[in-house]
Design an enzyme around this catalytic site. Structure first.
Site, short mmCIF file in Angstrom:
data_model
loop_
_atom_site.label_atom_id
_atom_site.label_comp_id
_atom_site.label_asym_id
_atom_site.label_seq_id
_atom_site.Cartn_x
_atom_site.Cartn_y
_atom_site.Cartn_z
N CYS A 183 88.23 -56.92 -75.94
CA CYS A 183 87.52 -57.37 -74.73
C CYS A 183 86.31 -56.47 -74.43
O CYS A 183 86.49 -55.33 -74.02
CB CYS A 183 88.50 -57.38 -73.56
SG CYS A 183 87.73 -57.60 -71.95
N CYS A 188 86.18 -55.15 -70.83
CA CYS A 188 87.17 -54.08 -70.60
C CYS A 188 86.60 -52.74 -71.06
O CYS A 188 86.83 -51.71 -70.42
CB CYS A 188 88.47 -54.38 -71.34
SG CYS A 188 89.24 -55.95 -70.84
#
Length: 105
Positions: free
Chosen positions: A28, A31
């Site tokens: 991600c 993230c």
């Protein structure tokens, strides 16, 4: 930040601590953007235990808790859900801190 290792640990933490679960994944990019500021956020909100939850490892938990975007945050206090910051959008340090600041005490 601790890392969730089992559903039993999730349930124990929910019942016993003020806890912020951060749902994330290695792949991600959003993230990874917030990763450098997480230690500062944890220090500012040290009344909470912060736990990283790998979305891919705990996909059934994500479905059960309606976590369909990452990074997302789910907070429990005294066994009850105290708040959620769940979306597919990139989150800034300021947005995360505002969310945590506005949780019921």
């Amino acid at each position: 930040m601790r890392t969730l290792s089992s559903l039993e640990q999730f349930n124990d933490l929910v019942e016993s601590e003020k806890v912020v679960f951060m749902f994330t994944a290695d792949w991600c990019p959003d993230c990874r953007v917030i990763e450098p500021v997480l230690p500062e956020i944890e220090e500012s909100f040290n009344e909470y235990t912060f736990v990283s939850v790998d979305r891919d490892e705990f996909i059934d938990l994500c479905i059960e808790k309606n976590i369909y975007g990452i990074p997302s945050f789910l907070v429990y206090n005294g066994g009850e859900e105290a708040g959620r910051f769940v979306s597919k959008d990139r989150k800034t340090q300021q947005e995360i801190e505002n969310f945590l600041s506005n949780l019921p005490k």
